[in-house]
Scaffold this active site. Structure first.
Site, mmCIF file in Angstrom:
data_model
loop_
_atom_site.group_PDB
_atom_site.id
_atom_site.type_symbol
_atom_site.label_atom_id
_atom_site.label_comp_id
_atom_site.label_asym_id
_atom_site.label_seq_id
_atom_site.Cartn_x
_atom_site.Cartn_y
_atom_site.Cartn_z
ATOM 1 N N HIS A 100 26.510 66.792 -11.166
ATOM 2 C CA HIS A 100 25.144 67.106 -10.724
ATOM 3 C C HIS A 100 24.771 68.501 -11.215
ATOM 4 C CE1 HIS A 100 27.157 69.469 -7.689
ATOM 5 N NE2 HIS A 100 27.684 68.404 -7.102
ATOM 6 N N HIS A 151 27.352 71.265 -11.019
ATOM 7 C CA HIS A 151 28.359 71.292 -12.091
ATOM 8 C C HIS A 151 27.757 71.831 -13.386
ATOM 9 C CE1 HIS A 151 29.863 67.755 -9.610
ATOM 10 N NE2 HIS A 151 30.870 68.598 -9.557
ATOM 11 N N GLN A 187 44.470 65.564 -3.217
ATOM 12 C CA GLN A 187 43.681 66.403 -2.305
ATOM 13 C C GLN A 187 42.958 65.585 -1.246
ATOM 14 O OE1 GLN A 187 41.358 68.011 -5.785
ATOM 15 N NE2 GLN A 187 39.668 68.035 -4.338
ATOM 16 N N LYS A 232 29.892 76.967 -3.505
ATOM 17 C CA LYS A 232 29.756 75.902 -2.506
ATOM 18 C C LYS A 232 31.099 75.634 -1.809
ATOM 19 C CE LYS A 232 28.719 71.739 -0.813
ATOM 20 N NZ LYS A 232 29.980 71.070 -0.949
ATOM 21 N N ASP A 233 32.176 75.593 -2.611
ATOM 22 C CA ASP A 233 33.516 75.403 -2.045
ATOM 23 C C ASP A 233 34.144 76.786 -1.904
ATOM 24 O OD1 ASP A 233 33.705 72.444 -1.944
ATOM 25 O OD2 ASP A 233 33.348 72.655 -4.078
ATOM 26 N N VAL A 277 24.176 75.655 -5.904
ATOM 27 C CA VAL A 277 22.871 75.108 -6.301
ATOM 28 C C VAL A 277 22.373 74.236 -5.151
ATOM 29 C CG1 VAL A 277 21.631 73.689 -7.983
ATOM 30 C CG2 VAL A 277 23.482 75.199 -8.741
ATOM 31 N N ARG A 312 29.117 64.172 -2.431
ATOM 32 C CA ARG A 312 29.124 63.351 -1.211
ATOM 33 C C ARG A 312 27.721 63.154 -0.637
ATOM 34 N NH1 ARG A 312 34.462 65.839 -0.495
ATOM 35 N NH2 ARG A 312 35.987 64.150 -0.452
HETATM 36 O O1 PAF Z 1 35.865 71.131 -6.542
HETATM 37 C C1 PAF Z 1 36.317 70.071 -7.014
HETATM 38 O O2 PAF Z 1 35.596 69.215 -7.537
HETATM 39 C C2 PAF Z 1 37.816 69.820 -6.974
HETATM 40 O O3 PAF Z 1 38.374 70.280 -5.788
HETATM 41 C C3 PAF Z 1 38.570 70.382 -8.190
HETATM 42 C C4 PAF Z 1 38.499 71.886 -8.255
HETATM 43 C C5 PAF Z 1 38.009 69.782 -9.464
HETATM 44 C C6 PAF Z 1 40.049 70.016 -8.107
HETATM 45 O O4 PAF Z 1 40.225 68.632 -8.071
#
Ligand code: PAF
Length: 282
Positions: free
Chosen positions: A34, A37, A61, A149-150, A176, A187
């Protein structure tokens, strides 16, 4: 734009770019590309001459009860977006390429992994750190871009890179948002119309925190209660945490000590969302 699945092909393309004297940039993603990214791609292009995007839904994860099976996947659209954005190489490994039979080495960033997200997703960051370290070993980028964001993820990756002397510069790019403030997330595609509306309560609660700090409120427990109360006032929203922390260490604060970050996580319907805002800044 080349699309490759094998590690050897990544290494060969990156080596050729290096021979041409280019700096290598990397944007790790799980796909469903999106505008968030794409903003990382743009920053990476500013910082380097050869941009590698990885698209890999990393199973380690996700906990067994999480959404690995249903996580949105849209490889063809993702590739079209990467091509249009001028990405040089897309790496789309399959699971055995990243985790071959017998794989048993994981990275744990001890303290940062345990708090906030870690309390609700205990194995999540072990998977993130491990896959990102592997991607860094495969691509060997000079620079890698991650989204704010993360927030906890970028803090963890910066810590890991420092602790393990990984020779890569980490760039963190602003979140963003949609026009109404909703942070872009893969999500968000799970949300129905009512949930999409209720999801705004996450960024609203962060703005409330910012406003209270700017208005001079010094009791951060009181502000946390306001944030949680705002989330809870929406029928579809079940908060997991709503807090204010030191922007570097992520330790919860009781009185204002900039730089600070407000962080929230909540289930909106069945969808778990997170958001954050650096608060109290000029
Ligand atoms: O942020 C993400 O999309 C994921 O956690 C990452 C950094 C690509 C690792 O799988």
């Amino acid at each position: 734009m080349r699309v490759v699945e094998a590690i050897a092909d990544v290494r060969e393309a990156v080596a050729a770019a290096r021979r041409r004297g280019e700096r290598i940039g990397c944007v790790p993603t799980m796909g469903t590309v999106h505008a968030g990214h794409l903003s990382l791609v743009t920053e990476c292009q500013r910082q380097s001459g050869f941009v590698v995007v990885s698209i890999f839904v990393n199973p380690t994860q996700f906990a067994p009860h999480e959404d690995l099976g249903t996580y949105p996947r849209s490889l063809e659209e993702d590739l079209a977006k990467c091509r249009a954005a001028g990405v040089d190489l897309v790496f789309t490994p399959n699971v055995p390429t990243i985790y071959p039979d017998g794989f048993e080495t994981f990275i744990t960033v001890e303290r940062i992994s345990q708090m906030l997200e870690g309390e609700h997703r205990p194995t999540h960051f072990r998977g993130v750190a491990t896959v990102v370290a592997k991607l860094f070993n495969i691509v060997q980028p000079d620079v890698a871009c991650f989204g704010q964001k993360d927030y906890q993820q970028q803090a963890l990756i910066r810590r890991m890179v420092r602790d393990l002397d990984i020779p890569v510069e980490i760039m963190v790019c602003p979140t963003v948002r949609e026009e109404d403030g909703l942070a872009l997330s893969s999500r968000n595609t799970y949300l129905n119309t009512e949930e999409r509306q209720a999801a705004l309560s996450l960024c609203e609660s962060l703005q409330l925190a910012d406003q209270h700090v700017r208005d001079g409120e010094t009791d951060l427990a009181k502000i946390r209660a306001v944030m949680r109360g705002h989330l809870e006032s929406h029928a579809d929203v079940e908060p997991e945490y709503a807090t204010i922390a030191d922007a570097d260490t992520l330790k919860e604060l009781n009185e204002p000590r900039p730089p600070m970050v407000a962080l929230v996580a909540a289930k909106v319907g069945k969808t778990r969302l997170i958001d954050n805002l650096v608060i109290g800044e000029e």
